[in-house]
Enzyme design. Structure first.
Site, PDB file in Angstrom:
ATOM      1  N   GLN A 254      35.569  35.089  47.076  1.00  0.00           N
ATOM      2  CA  GLN A 254      35.354  36.283  46.256  1.00  0.00           C
ATOM      3  C   GLN A 254      33.971  36.887  46.483  1.00  0.00           C
ATOM      4  O   GLN A 254      33.786  38.108  46.390  1.00  0.00           O
ATOM      5  CB  GLN A 254      35.566  35.956  44.781  1.00  0.00           C
ATOM      6  CG  GLN A 254      36.977  35.481  44.466  1.00  0.00           C
ATOM      7  CD  GLN A 254      38.051  36.422  44.994  1.00  0.00           C
ATOM      8  OE1 GLN A 254      38.146  37.574  44.581  1.00  0.00           O
ATOM      9  NE2 GLN A 254      38.862  35.941  45.933  1.00  0.00           N
ATOM     10  N   HIS A 257      33.566  39.811  49.012  1.00  0.00           N
ATOM     11  CA  HIS A 257      34.006  41.170  48.698  1.00  0.00           C
ATOM     12  C   HIS A 257      32.854  42.161  48.645  1.00  0.00           C
ATOM     13  O   HIS A 257      32.969  43.292  49.128  1.00  0.00           O
ATOM     14  CB  HIS A 257      34.708  41.194  47.333  1.00  0.00           C
ATOM     15  CG  HIS A 257      36.187  40.978  47.394  1.00  0.00           C
ATOM     16  ND1 HIS A 257      37.057  41.926  47.843  1.00  0.00           N
ATOM     17  CD2 HIS A 257      36.951  39.906  47.055  1.00  0.00           C
ATOM     18  CE1 HIS A 257      38.296  41.470  47.778  1.00  0.00           C
ATOM     19  NE2 HIS A 257      38.261  40.238  47.301  1.00  0.00           N
ATOM     20  N   GLU A 323      37.797  37.921  35.552  1.00  0.00           N
ATOM     21  CA  GLU A 323      38.898  38.582  36.251  1.00  0.00           C
ATOM     22  C   GLU A 323      39.851  37.520  36.800  1.00  0.00           C
ATOM     23  O   GLU A 323      41.056  37.566  36.575  1.00  0.00           O
ATOM     24  CB  GLU A 323      38.337  39.440  37.390  1.00  0.00           C
ATOM     25  CG  GLU A 323      39.409  40.096  38.247  1.00  0.00           C
ATOM     26  CD  GLU A 323      38.835  40.745  39.488  1.00  0.00           C
ATOM     27  OE1 GLU A 323      39.527  41.592  40.075  1.00  0.00           O
ATOM     28  OE2 GLU A 323      37.702  40.394  39.891  1.00  0.00           O
ATOM     29  N   HIS A 324      39.300  36.573  37.556  1.00  0.00           N
ATOM     30  CA  HIS A 324      40.070  35.449  38.095  1.00  0.00           C
ATOM     31  C   HIS A 324      39.498  34.151  37.534  1.00  0.00           C
ATOM     32  O   HIS A 324      38.292  33.928  37.646  1.00  0.00           O
ATOM     33  CB  HIS A 324      39.964  35.371  39.615  1.00  0.00           C
ATOM     34  CG  HIS A 324      40.259  36.650  40.335  1.00  0.00           C
ATOM     35  ND1 HIS A 324      39.267  37.448  40.864  1.00  0.00           N
ATOM     36  CD2 HIS A 324      41.431  37.255  40.622  1.00  0.00           C
ATOM     37  CE1 HIS A 324      39.820  38.495  41.452  1.00  0.00           C
ATOM     38  NE2 HIS A 324      41.127  38.409  41.314  1.00  0.00           N
ATOM     39  N   ASP A 357      45.614  37.321  45.582  1.00  0.00           N
ATOM     40  CA  ASP A 357      45.202  38.566  46.221  1.00  0.00           C
ATOM     41  C   ASP A 357      46.298  39.139  47.102  1.00  0.00           C
ATOM     42  O   ASP A 357      46.332  40.343  47.356  1.00  0.00           O
ATOM     43  CB  ASP A 357      43.944  38.338  47.064  1.00  0.00           C
ATOM     44  CG  ASP A 357      42.691  38.251  46.225  1.00  0.00           C
ATOM     45  OD1 ASP A 357      42.713  38.715  45.076  1.00  0.00           O
ATOM     46  OD2 ASP A 357      41.677  37.718  46.718  1.00  0.00           O
ATOM     47  N   HIS A 416      53.944  67.264   2.352  1.00  0.00           N
ATOM     48  CA  HIS A 416      54.770  66.183   2.889  1.00  0.00           C
ATOM     49  C   HIS A 416      55.936  65.882   1.935  1.00  0.00           C
ATOM     50  O   HIS A 416      57.086  65.709   2.369  1.00  0.00           O
ATOM     51  CB  HIS A 416      53.944  64.911   3.074  1.00  0.00           C
ATOM     52  CG  HIS A 416      53.036  64.938   4.264  1.00  0.00           C
ATOM     53  ND1 HIS A 416      52.082  65.906   4.446  1.00  0.00           N
ATOM     54  CD2 HIS A 416      52.934  64.098   5.330  1.00  0.00           C
ATOM     55  CE1 HIS A 416      51.418  65.659   5.573  1.00  0.00           C
ATOM     56  NE2 HIS A 416      51.932  64.563   6.127  1.00  0.00           N
TER      57      HIS A 416
END
Length: 426
Positions: A254, A257, A323-324, A357, A416
């Site tokens: 990761q 990235h 996230e992961h 992924d 109403h």
């Protein structure tokens, strides 16, 4: 991590990147306004500034999509096709059904599931051409029955101002023919406001860098968004049973990235921590993107966090809301029900994030930056809306008319109440 008798706000101490969305707001606001006011001209100027190339035409010609697919490596195509097949299975399983409820005789409330009319999908292409993100965006949108799909990815100087050819090939493979060579915040602004050939969309989805995420936050309300999926992050909760080589490899996977990618190991084992550090030194030297990975692993967003035990580790990773999240512990599956905050959970030694992924069948467009405590990963649900349909007979309305009148008068809304009374007068 502190005295167990003293409550600790773990959210305040877990590693985070120094650059956040708020810091990027002024610059991104200017980009959005330039695109809104000046349209295509502004996008071309911004592309030249940020991507080093200004495409003559923002929309990718159909011929370029066909050519990209014809030139696609056979092994890559096979991998894409397998990923698509698995993702279609899980996406189809997520489809919600219309629900009709008889609350009383003659009183029916139906929840209709309605797909979006038009969506804009964003696929990053800066440091890495994320072809897999094409699949992760397109397949659930198609499964949901979205009426029109547009996709944007940054123009590449090395490819004549078009997005990366592998991204174009994936679009062609999925029969997506409305593709734009536009990246970053300007792509989100194009989708939100409608610029040039690109008509305004109802929803923007997809991951991106900090500028893309900031644009989504600023334009939320003008257009719908899925979540704030920014620079990737991985957290690994591991005990002494974990294999250091696996843990290190997954952290590196990761970190490659983006220099802003976060890689966090949470463990109660000092031995494992030291072993992982040694593995990282060895494995990073063997990678292609050494500098990028070193910056990521050395940033404030990455760390090895020592905890007293796995129980405390669970609290820390829940606070981090990764996230992961990988679980490398004895009986990792037993911990899953205790994880409240994570975009996706990868259980055990043989479920690395890399699997998710590409080929797990799960979606890799996930909330980052702690947003997993309130947001979900991309799915079919993101591309649909629910519409309430209320169908009452006269008798069914009469049965609750008195309650409606009483509640309307309690709120000082006599109109109403009158809207009900008028149906039973005379």
């Amino acid at each position: 991590m502190g005295d167990s008798a003293t409550p600790v706000d773990y959210r305040a101490v877990v590693p985070r990147a120094e650059l956040d969305v708020e810091a990027a707001v002024p610059a991104v606001h200017r980009i959005i306004e330039e695109v809104r006011v000046r349209g295509v001209e502004a996008i071309r100027e911004l592309s030249q500034q940020h991507d080093g190339v200004a495409p003559e035409r923002l929309r990718v010609p159909a011929a370029a999509l066909v050519e990209a697919l014809e030139s696609l490596d056979a092994d890559v195509r096979a991998g894409l096709e397998e990923s698509i097949a698995r993702l279609r299975v899980t996406s189809a399983a997520e489809l919600e059904r219309e629900v009709a409820t008889e609350v009383a005789p003659g009183a029916r409330v139906t929840r209709r599931i309605v797909p979006m009319d038009r969506v804009g999908l964003y696929v990053p292409g800066g440091l890495a051409p994320l072809v897999s993100s094409v699949l992760m965006n397109v397949v659930p949108a198609q499964t949901a029955g979205v009426g029109a799909i547009a996709l944007a990815s940054p123009p590449q100087k090395d490819h004549g101002g078009l997005p990366h050819p592998t991204i174009l090939a994936a679009c062609a493979l999925l029969d997506v023919d409305e593709v734009y060579a536009v990246g970053g915040a300007q792509a989100i602004a194009m989708f939100a406001h409608g610029v040039g050939e690109c008509a305004k969309v109802d929803l923007v989805t997809g991951p991106g860098n900090i500028w893309t995420v900031t644009a989504k936050r600023l334009l939320k309300g003008v257009v719908g968004i899925d979540s704030e999926a920014g620079p990737t992050e991985i957290a690994i909760l591991a005990d002494d049973s974990a294999e250091a080589a696996y843990v290190a490899a997954d952290l590196v996977s990761q970190a490659e990235h983006d220099p802003l990618a976060a890689a966090v190991l949470v463990t109660d084992s000092e031995r494992l921590a030291h072993d992982v550090e040694r593995e990282l030194e060895k494995q990073v030297l063997a990678t292609r993107h050494i500098e990028r990975i070193r910056i990521s692993l050395g940033g404030t967003q990455s760390a090895i966090v020592l905890v007293d035990d796995v129980d405390q580790g669970v609290e820390v990773v829940n606070a981090y809301a990764a996230e992961h999240l990988e679980l490398h512990t004895v009986d990792a599956a037993a911990l899953v029900p205790r994880i409240r905050n994570a975009g996706a959970i990868f259980v055990g030694a043989h479920a690395p994030v890399s699997l998710g992924d590409y080929c797990a069948g799960s979606n890799h467009v996930l909330p980052t930056g702690g947003c997993a405590c309130h947001s979900s990963g991309l799915s079919v649900r993101a591309f649909t809306r629910t519409v309430q349909v209320v169908d009452y007979s006269r008798d069914a309305l009469a049965e609750v008319a008195g309650h409606v009148v009483a509640l309307a008068e309690a709120e000082d809304l006599p109109g109403h109440a009158a809207a009900v009374r008028v149906r039973f007068e005379g």
